[in-house]
Write a protein that holds these residues in place. Sequence first.
Motif, short mmCIF file in Angstrom:
data_model
loop_
_atom_site.label_atom_id
_atom_site.label_comp_id
_atom_site.label_asym_id
_atom_site.label_seq_id
_atom_site.Cartn_x
_atom_site.Cartn_y
_atom_site.Cartn_z
N UNK A 170 -35.59 28.41 54.72
CA UNK A 170 -34.20 28.38 54.71
C UNK A 170 -33.80 29.79 54.09
N UNK A 171 -34.46 30.65 53.48
CA UNK A 171 -34.29 31.70 52.80
C UNK A 171 -34.53 33.05 53.66
N UNK A 172 -35.48 32.72 54.63
CA UNK A 172 -35.82 33.85 55.47
C UNK A 172 -35.15 34.36 56.48
N UNK A 173 -35.48 35.75 56.62
CA UNK A 173 -34.30 36.29 57.72
C UNK A 173 -34.79 35.83 59.13
N UNK A 174 -34.22 35.74 60.15
CA UNK A 174 -34.20 35.30 61.17
C UNK A 174 -33.33 33.94 61.47
N UNK A 175 -33.26 33.68 62.55
CA UNK A 175 -32.54 32.38 63.16
C UNK A 175 -33.48 31.13 63.14
N UNK A 176 -33.77 30.36 62.09
CA UNK A 176 -34.37 29.32 62.02
C UNK A 176 -33.65 27.88 61.96
N UNK A 177 -32.23 28.08 62.36
CA UNK A 177 -31.31 27.14 61.91
C UNK A 177 -31.56 25.91 63.01
#
Length: 146
Positions: free
Chosen positions: A129-136
């Motif tokens: 959840x806190x990482x950069x990138x689009x993991x939504x």
Amino acid sequence: FLMALFRKCIVPFTRTTEIMNEMFSTSAACTAIQKMTRVRVVDNSSLGNTPYHRPPKCIHVYTKNGIGKVGDKILLAIKGQKKKALIVGHRMPGPRMTPRFDSNNVVLIEDNGNPMGTRIKVPIPTSLRQMDGDYSKVLAIAQKFV
């Protein structure tokens, strides 16, 4: 007197350490995910869940050093095809307070970043959840978090 006793005790120990270093490799025990690492597909995509005589293997890691951690993208060889995947868990211990998994878990994704499956069967780390990138979209199909 103390120096003589010190030499008698420490010198054999130092020599033993040198011999042990020559006999065994003292490099890092294991890396996270690199080329030729077998992985486990944990989503419910049809490509990842039908049995095949070869396990999915990583053939490329999209990082500078070639070692993939949680949140990195890799290229898999799965059933004679090349597919991109997102690492959602690995066996190597990571930083403090991050979970260590029993297997190297990945989620298959399309080229645009959308997951191929509609559910993720295992818990995934909340650190995504806190990482950069689009993991939504990957986070949206997850059932449990650890």
